[in-house]
Structure formats: structure tokens, C-alpha cells
Design a protein around this motif. Structure first.
Motif, mmCIF file in Angstrom:
data_model
loop_
_atom_site.group_PDB
_atom_site.id
_atom_site.type_symbol
_atom_site.label_atom_id
_atom_site.label_comp_id
_atom_site.label_asym_id
_atom_site.label_seq_id
_atom_site.Cartn_x
_atom_site.Cartn_y
_atom_site.Cartn_z
ATOM 1 N N LEU A 33 0.949 -3.717 3.872
ATOM 2 C CA LEU A 33 0.317 -3.468 4.352
ATOM 3 C C LEU A 33 0.855 -2.560 5.116
ATOM 4 O O LEU A 33 1.459 -3.396 6.511
ATOM 5 C CB LEU A 33 -1.113 -3.497 4.758
ATOM 6 N N LEU A 34 0.245 -1.551 5.786
ATOM 7 C CA LEU A 34 0.354 -1.333 7.073
ATOM 8 C C LEU A 34 1.048 -1.400 8.723
ATOM 9 O O LEU A 34 2.166 -1.629 9.083
ATOM 10 C CB LEU A 34 -0.361 0.495 7.734
ATOM 11 N N ASN A 35 0.739 -2.388 8.479
ATOM 12 C CA ASN A 35 0.634 -3.348 10.083
ATOM 13 C C ASN A 35 1.123 -4.617 9.714
ATOM 14 O O ASN A 35 2.246 -5.423 10.942
ATOM 15 C CB ASN A 35 -1.420 -3.932 10.039
ATOM 16 N N ARG A 67 5.657 4.015 1.805
ATOM 17 C CA ARG A 67 6.328 5.602 2.132
ATOM 18 C C ARG A 67 7.323 5.295 4.013
ATOM 19 O O ARG A 67 8.101 5.928 3.997
ATOM 20 C CB ARG A 67 5.018 6.626 2.514
ATOM 21 N N SER A 112 0.740 -1.830 -0.046
ATOM 22 C CA SER A 112 -0.290 -0.215 0.679
ATOM 23 C C SER A 112 0.545 0.894 -0.143
ATOM 24 O O SER A 112 1.943 1.360 0.793
ATOM 25 C CB SER A 112 -0.979 -0.184 1.046
ATOM 26 N N PRO A 113 0.209 2.467 -0.686
ATOM 27 C CA PRO A 113 1.325 4.135 -0.841
ATOM 28 C C PRO A 113 1.837 4.021 0.646
ATOM 29 O O PRO A 113 2.978 4.127 1.036
ATOM 30 C CB PRO A 113 -0.004 5.048 -0.883
ATOM 31 N N ILE A 114 1.415 3.871 2.150
ATOM 32 C CA ILE A 114 2.042 4.046 2.979
ATOM 33 C C ILE A 114 2.632 3.373 3.620
ATOM 34 O O ILE A 114 3.753 3.408 4.298
ATOM 35 C CB ILE A 114 0.624 4.235 4.240
ATOM 36 N N ASN A 137 -0.024 -8.701 4.697
ATOM 37 C CA ASN A 137 -1.264 -9.883 4.236
ATOM 38 C C ASN A 137 -3.052 -9.546 3.850
ATOM 39 O O ASN A 137 -3.915 -9.563 3.964
ATOM 40 C CB ASN A 137 -1.772 -9.666 6.243
ATOM 41 N N GLY A 138 -2.644 -8.243 3.127
ATOM 42 C CA GLY A 138 -3.276 -7.582 2.309
ATOM 43 C C GLY A 138 -4.284 -8.176 0.563
ATOM 44 O O GLY A 138 -3.528 -9.176 0.919
ATOM 45 N N PRO A 139 -4.829 -7.844 0.306
ATOM 46 C CA PRO A 139 -5.277 -8.560 -0.724
ATOM 47 C C PRO A 139 -4.407 -8.542 -1.360
ATOM 48 O O PRO A 139 -3.749 -7.894 -1.648
ATOM 49 C CB PRO A 139 -6.015 -7.416 -0.935
#
Lengths: 327, 422
Positions: free
Chosen positions: B167-169, B145, B140-142, B160-162
């Protein structure tokens, strides 16, 4: 701050009354606003109290009476023009877009048009395709206009007064499904009409919405809380100019956004808001932006189809769960 | 992966070599860098321990295989990356004469677009049979970053994302805060056993499915060997005692010199995946014997003793003690887990009469030593009591045939009759 509980309809009326009392230049004009008390009953009783110079019934000719409103505003009055619904406002669009919105520019700043146009919008009353649409985005597209969408009872009353204080034309959308709902009306407006307001603080996902969809987003947020998802609900309030700072701030906090917009998906305000997020908050996103809009069909008449066409609470809950799935 | 102009500049300095996450065996798909023991600018010699890894085999000391200066540290601990991911770069002290040159363009510190898989050192090349796919990292973008800000390399982080997006987590546990580092370590302790179990499951399943095993065994009389050991140990202090396993390993090493077909790697031709034509056996001259060591907390490791054929019995004994101790304390060196050319599983005194192991790919043979037992043996029409153990061999039929395997086992048994010659 003292408050009173009113229906949205009563809150609108209270706003009009206060404007009529406060400023002698204010008058209300539109189809059936006088004798009939307004198609949606907003101006009921006002003719009796303020007389036919202040509450003016017009023929069925939107371009005519909106045009008269523009002229009156140019002439120094503060007209409130009621167009029965946004659906009929298309007939007055030339006056609104080509006259009201442009005259300050065309006159090189010599004249301004302090006009307020109120119109009902939204679906849910089984009024079928020609009376149920949400075209806020048409007007939000036009430079020179300000577009308001009061979703709370306080805003229903006070936004009109703020709009009348604005030197330029303001279009106010009053969602028909809100009219009979009761809510607190604060004595004063919370903030300037151009500011978006966080109606529910949250940390996981921003539900960005306005008007008739606000209460849906709020009930979704309640359900999501039980699912351990902290949803922030941002009420845009003003659709032009958009409070981009508030949008960016919320998404920066939650990293996820769902936009709920009772308009057709294609070319919707939801798309515009999504673009703003991409341009200004992209590096804060942790999931793709999601838009929940009305199904792209003319709003159906049968109740179950009408409801099926509109964004609903369950969809918001599901969308939020999906966007949080990998948390 | 697109190479940027700066990449080209770096690559043109030909003396740079990539230091990658080593494959410590066919069952290893990723490892976690927990600590750097060097920093940019440090001079290192081949064999120096430069980092600590947390793997499915527990904590491992990672060695460097070239001498030179560490020019770039590309990933910061704690981070899990796939085998083959470039961790750092070294400017070689001497021109490299290695055949395989790095063909992976320099990776930016925040590169997230590919998983470099090319193994540059011959050691890695020998043992890495993993086909790590080069694929775009979804994040993800964040996450991107944050990765940039915190200098986290996104390659290899399991998202763990799609569609496996990071992802951030997925990143928050990796943030290099001391506190978080500690909690991360604690988390490892809790999951190491399961990780190891999973790793064993994957490797053994793969081996059994791919390798056509066959098995033979020979009962070998070790009476004379035991007597010889007893004599040796009588005159030496307990800490210098030699155990039977050392003799067995030494005899095995000597037998492998005679039968080198059992010592090496069966290399799969990855480019042609299913076509066996590209597969081949790569005989190895060095004899590094992997020893299956079961850990008290469960699971096992297979550290190698290097060049067993060249070691004296005493040196071999020291080597055995050393790897056993370090297996249990968690300070195995990466090379020890990477380059065994053959494996031994020893049942010991409390074990079974015989054991038929599963080959540890890409090796082609595993020797089993059963427990020592007393039997009645007929010698010159007389009954004598003899000590025997069962030598068993699981071999890869793609490389070895039964007759060769039998000759090898008998040769090994014969060697054990003259322990003084070992």
C-alpha cells in the motif's frame, strides 16, 4: 449569511412558499397536498394561504396528475408535482421517463418541460415494503432528468427553487427520516444544485453518500475521528448528473472510498459511483472501493429488521476501520 | 512473468548477466540496497565493490563477480528486496563460460509481477538453498503508480495490506529523498540487532531441525605449538604477532585437503522438496573458512577467509585481523559472507573448555576450539605440565560418518604438533 433553524419539513415548505411568492407560474399539485396538508405535512397551511388555484388536490392517479404536470409545464407553467412516495411514482413512470424526460429530444428542441416532481423516499418509519424504498437510481438512470437529493435543511429549501429555475424536468427526493430533524437553513443556497459538497473534510477515507445516509456518514466520521481516522464526507446532492469531479477529487485526496447508499446493492448508484472511481481515480486508490447498501430484501416492517436491513453508522465505522487496517 | 518484446531484445544480447541480491548465508532472506557505488555505463572488474547493502548481518559491501560494463540499474536505493532479486545488469567483457545462464527474462524497471530467484553465478548457486517463491506482487493502484513514478521496484517490498498487498504507506519510507534516506538509516540502526537475532534464530533452528548432527572431540596437546608461537613472536614487532587461532586455522585447512568430505555443501534438491534422493553433497576444492565473530552490540557474523590452505601463516594472520576489524566496522564484503565452505567457532581465552557448534547450512561441519588449559600429563612415566585445548567437531551425518570424523580430528591434532611445517 443569516440563518434560521427549521425542521426539514418546514424548510421544504419554506422553499415551496418562496417559489409560490416569487413566480406566479408556480403551483403545487398532488394527492392530499391541499386539505390534508400533505401526506407528510409538508404543505400544511399552504391551501389556506395561497388558495386552491395554487395548491391543488388530485385523485389517486399518479399517471394522471404527473401527466397534467407535464402538460402544464409545456404550456408555460412551473408546476411542482408531489408524488406521495417514490414507491407510487412507478405508476407515473411512463409520464416521467417517456414524456417529461424525452420531449425536448422528441420535439427537436422545440419544447422543454420545466417540471419539478417531489417525492418522499427512504425507510425507517415502519411503513413496510411498499412504502419504504429508495429508487433514486431508477431516475438517475434516465437521460433528460435531473435528480436531486437534498440532505441538509438549506438544500431542502433552496434546491426546489433552483430546480424550478431549470428548464428541464427535475425529480427531488425527500428522505422521510429527515422530516422531523431540525437544522440551520441558510438564507441562500451554498452552490449550484448540481455540485456535490464536502460536508466534512478528511484525509484518510471518503464517505460518499447522499440524502438520508448523510447524517449517518457524518456521525460515523465523528466516531472515526476518535479512532484517529480522518474521514471525508462527500454529499453528492445531485444524483443526475453526478458531480464526478468532486468524487474524483475526494478519492484522489484520501485514496479510499466507502459509498453509503440506501438502495439495494445490485444495480445501485453506489455501483455507478464505484465505476466512476475505477475509471477516473483508479491510480489513486490504495484500497478496494467499498459499498454499503441496503440488504437485498423488501424493506421489512418490524423495526429491528428494518434497521438491520439499512446501512447503519456502526457499519460505516467498521468499514472505515477495515479499509484503514493496513495503514 | 510475461516477457515483452523489449525483454526479448535485451535477452538476445547474450553477454548480459544479472546482478542479484546475494544470499549471504542460509539465514538471509532479504537485503536492503542502501547505496550504489556504480552507475549505468561504469566499467567494473570482478571483485569490485559496486553497492552497499544493509542486511541482517549489518552493512555489507557488495561485490561484482564478473568484469564488464554496468548496463542497467534496475532498483534504486533504499529498497529491501528478497535474495535473488535482480538489482542490475552487466554486459560481460568476456564471453561467460558459466554453466548456468540467466534464464530470467529482463525485468522492466517497474516490474512488480515476480520475484526472480534464479542464481546466475556459481558462487550463488552453491550457497543459495532458499526457495524463494515466484509470486505475483499485490499492490494497490496508487502504490503501483508511485512505484512507476519513483522507479521503485515493488518486488520484495513487504506489504502491510490485505494479503500482503503493498500500500501507499509501505512505499512512503522508500521515497528517495535524502532526508528520508537518513531517517531510514537511523531506523536500521535501531532494528539491526533484533534483525540479526531473528536471522540467527531462523538459521540455527533450521539447521538443528534438518541436519543430523553428531559430535566428537579430541584433546590436543598444543605445548609445542605454543612454544613455537612464542619463539616466532619474540623476534617480530607486536603488530606482526601470530596468534594460536591462525595456527589452528592453517592446520584445519591442511587437514581438509586430506579429508575433503568435510569441506563443501549439502545441496537440497528444491524441486523435489521432501524426497532426499535429489539431495547431494557437493565437495568444494577451495577451502574458505568461516570464522564466527561475535559483535560488541550483540549477534555475530561469519566472514570467511579465502583459500586458507594456500595462505602463509603471516597472510592468514593478516586475513584474521582484517575480517575481525571489518566485521566490527561494518565493511565486510558480500563474498566473504557467502562462500565459507566450513566454519570455525573459537572460544578464546575467556571461553569454555569445549564448544559443539551448530552447522551453518549448507556446510557440513563446524569446528570448535576450546580455551587453552594447563593439565598434568603422563609422559614416559613422568608427570609433565602440558597445554591442551579441546578440538570438537559437529558434523552432518548425511555426508560424514564417525570414523572419518575421528580420523580427521586426529589428523588435525597431529598437524598441530609440528607447527613449523604448517
Amino acid at each position: 449569511m443569516s440563518e434560521q433553524v427549521l425542521t426539514y419539513r418546514e424548510a421544504l415548505r419554506a422553499g415551496i412558499e418562496q417559489a409560490l411568492i416569487d413566480d406566479d407560474r408556480v403551483f403545487l399539485m398532488g394527492e392530499d397536498v391541499g386539505c390534508y396538508g400533505g401526506c407528510y405535512g409538508v404543505s400544511k397551511g399552504l391551501l389556506e394561504r395561497y388558495g386552491e388555484h395554487k395548491i391543488i388536490d388530485t385523485p389517486l392517479c399518479e399517471s394522471g396528475f404527473v401527466g397534467v404536470g407535464v402538460g402544464a409545464a409545456l404550456g408555460g407553467m412551473r408546476p411542482i408535482i408531489e408524488v406521495m412516495t417514490v414507491n407510487f411514482s412507478l405508476l407515473a413512470m411512463d409520464q416521467i421517463v417517456n414524456s417529461a424526460a424525452t420531449l425536448r429530444h422528441m420535439s427537436g428542441g422545440q419544447v422543454n418541460v420545466p417540471l419539478v416532481i417531489r417525492m418522499a423516499c427512504g425507510a425507517g418509519l415502519q411503513l413496510a415494503a411498499q412504502h419504504s424504498h429508495s429508487w433514486e437510481n431508477f431516475y438517475a438512470h434516465i437521460p433528460g432528468l435531473k435528480v436531486l437529493s437534498p440532505a441538509t435543511h438549506t438544500d431542502a429549501k433552496h434546491m426546489l427553487i433552483q430546480a424550478l429555475a431549470d428548464p428541464d424536468p427535475v425529480v427531488i427526493f425527500e428522505h422521510v427520516m429527515l422530516l422531523n430533524t431540525r437544522g440551520d437553513v441558510l438564507e441562500n443556497s451554498e452552490v449550484s444544485m448540481e455540485k456535490a459538497l464536502v460536508r466534512q473534510q478528511g484525509t484518510d477515507v471518503s464517505l460518499i453518500t447522499y440524502g438520508g445516509s448523510l447524517h449517518k456518514a457524518l456521525s460515523a466520521a465523528k466516531q472515526l475521528k476518535k479512532l484517529n481516522i480522518s474521514a471525508e464526507v462527500l454529499d453528492l446532492r445531485c444524483l443526475r448528473p453526478l458531480d464526478t469531479k468532486a468524487i474524483v477529487a475526494s478519492v484522489t485526496k484520501t485514496h479510499r472510498a466507502i459509498i453509503i447508499d440506501e438502495a439495494w446493492l445490485t444495480g445501485s448508484l453506489a455501483g455507478e459511483i464505484s465505476a466512476i472511481i475505477m475509471e477516473q481515480a483508479f491510480w489513486h486508490l490504495d484500497a478496494p472501493v467499498k459499498r454499503l447498501c441496503t440488504v437485498e430484501v423488501p424493506i421489512p416492517y418490524p423495526s429491528h429488521l428494518e434497521q438491520a436491513a439499512l446501512p447503519q453508522v456502526e457499519q460505516i465505522v467498521t468499514a472505515a476501520q477495515n479499509i484503514m487496517v493496513a495503514r | 512473468m510475461t516477457s515483452t518484446p523489449s525483454d526479448k531484445v535485451k535477452s538476445s544480447v547474450a553477454e548480459l548477466e544479472d546482478i542479484t541480491m546475494p544470499s549471504l548465508g542460509a539465514d538471509m532472506t532479504e537485503g536492503t540496497l542502501t547505496q550504489w557505488l556504480v552507475k549505468e555505463g561504469d566499467k567494473v572488474n570482478s571483485g569490485d565493490i559496486i553497492a552497499v547493502l544493509e542486511t541482517q548481518k549489518g552493512a555489507i559491501d557488495m561485490e561484482v563477480y564478473s568484469s564488464g560494463t554496468i548496463t542497467e540499474i534496475l532498483v534504486e536505493p533504499v529498497i529491501e528486496v528478497p535474495v535473488g532479486t535482480i538489482l542490475a545488469r552487466i554486459a560481460l567483457a568476456e564471453p561467460s563460460n558459466k554453466i548456468v545462464k540467466s534464464v530470467v527474462p529482463a525485468v522492466d524497471k517497474v516490474n512488480e509481477t515476480s520475484v526472480p530467484v534464479v542464481e546466475t553465478s556459481p558462487v550463488n548457486k552453491q550457497v543459495n538453498v532458499l526457495d524463494v517463491k515466484i509470486s505475483d506482487v499485490k499492490a494497490s493502484p496508487i502504490a503501483r503508480r508511485l512505484a512507476k513514478e519513483q522507479q521503485i521496484n515493488l518486488t520484495g517490498i513487504i506489504g502491510n495490506g490485505p494479503q500482503g498487498a503493498i500500500l501507499l504507506n509501505d512505499l512512503t519510507p522508500l521515497l528517495t529523498d535524502k532526508k528520508q534516506l537518513n531517517s531510514k538509516k537511523l531506523k536500521f540502526a535501531g532494528t539491526t540487532e533484533q534483525n540479526m537475532r531473528n536471522a540467527i534464530a531462523v538459521a540455527m533452528t533450521k539447521s538443528k531441525q534438518e541436519i543430523p548432527h553428531f559430535y566428537l572431540s579430541v584433546e590436543v596437546d598444543i605445548t609445542s605449538a605454543q612454544q613455537w608461537l612464542q619463539q616466532q613472536n619474540q623476534t617480530s614487532p607486536p603488530e606482526d604477532h601470530v596468534i594460536l587461532l591462525a595456527l589452528l586455522l592453517k592446520a584445519l585447512a591442511n587437514s581438509l585437503v586430506k579429508y575433503p568430505k568435510l569441506n563443501g555443501f549439502y545441496q537440497k534438491d528444491i524441486s523435489q522438496s521432501d524426497l532426499p534422493q535429489g539431495d547431494h553433497f557437493e565437495q568444494v576444492s577451495a577451502i574458505h573458512i568461516g570464522n564466527v565473530i561475535s559483535l560488541r552490540q550483540g549477534g555475530l557474523v561469519v566472514p570467511a577467509i579465502h583459500d586458507v590452505d594456500k595462505l602463509s601463516i603471516t597472510e592468514l594472520m593478516q586475513g584474521l585481523r582484517d575480517i575481525t576489524e571489518r566485521s566490527r566496522s561494518g565493511h565486510l564484503r558480500s563474498s566473504e559472507l557467502m562462500d565459507a565452505t566450513v566454519t570455525v567457532t573459537n572460544m578464546g581465552e575467556r571461553g569454555a573448555d569445549s564448544v559443539f557448534g551448530i552447522i551453518y547450512p549448507p556446510q557440513v561441519a563446524i569446528l570448535g576450539f576450546g580455551k587453552v588449559r594447563d593439565i598434568v600429563k603422563v609422559v614416559n612415566d613422568d608427570m609433565v605440565i602440558a597445554q591442551v585445548l579441546t578440538l570438537s567437531l559437529s558434523a552432518d551425518h548425511r555426508v560424514i560418518d564417525g570414523m572419518l570424523a575421528a580420523k580427521f580430528l586426529n589428523y588435525l591434532a597431529k598437524k598441530l604438533q609440528k607447527p613449523e611445517c604448517l
